[in-house]
Design a protein around this motif. Sequence first.
Motif: not given
Length: 371
Positions: A353-363
Amino acid sequence: MPWRVERADFEDGRSGHLVVDDESFRPHSEAMEFVAAMYAADRSANTVRTYLRPVAGFLNWCERQGVDWRRVTILDMARYKRFLETTETRRGQVPAPSTVSVHLTAVCEFLRYCAAADLIDSEVPMQLVERKWMPRAVGRGPLLESGYTRDVRVSALRVRPIERAPETLSEDQQQAMIDSAPTARDLFLVRLLLDAGLRIGEALGLRWEDMHFLPDSSSLGCSLAGAHLHVVRRATNSNGALAKSLRSRPVPVHESLVRLYRDYRFERDEKLANVDPCDFVFVNYTGPRTGLAMSYSNAYQFVQRLAGRNGFRAAPHMFRHTAATGWVESGVQIDVVQELLGHAQASSTKIYLHPSRERMREAVNALAGRR
């Protein structure tokens, strides 16, 4: 006398590992009994090797420090823990907390076994745990409100974990592995691990009877619809492959994997036309064990060699991490992911369930962009 882990062939025809003297190859007697106990408990050859490497390292550390491992104290173990945490690996990095935890767990299990078998004093492993009073509510009504405390034992050598996402293969790395697979067998293995998320021991333990790659498997005595395979735990596999879970489970597969399976069957029939048939799905094409089931070492060497040709590092379990992470990021419900992976506990699946850094930035960018 330095100790190391070596491959061994046992009288029952199975291969495994032992801790042996580096010069005389004499097996370590207590570690050999520990190995026998693990195999008696249906531990896989891969698990046994994973446990033995820390045991050999612990025995070597004790000899260098002048410590009698049979009378090790909590202070000695604290020093050993510090040694593990500060000693650089071959890559010039200190081990991750999870690696240190695995080492300590293996050594503690070894000492606990030796105590249970009366090979060492029972007080030795008892030093490695501490009592802890924990409140726990039981019953109903008044008892539920008042509760009670229970005495449990927890490790006295705890390692604080660092929460991090499992190591996965990027899309480019996955495609590179697929494009450079030299045989239909290798391509089918790569895609099976990436698409079905199997453990390598589960894949190597597959038999023909487990592959229900038909739209309707009722003729095989199976009521499940659609192409799928069955992960079955077998303790008698000649290659030592062992499914981790005691419970068998079906895993659905995509039609594209069925086509790769057909290509592999055709290729295998051609390459091994003059070799005695083997009911394992994955077998060796070359060497003295041609036509026999692939072993853990065969699979690891293949994955490492294929990744190395493409300029990166990979291990079989990374394929499983990649599959699970891909399912989660695609919106698959966590309970479905848990069942596909064969996890008995939901906590084992939550690491994905750990989001990737890319997905965090996209959010963050998506929300900021609307403002």
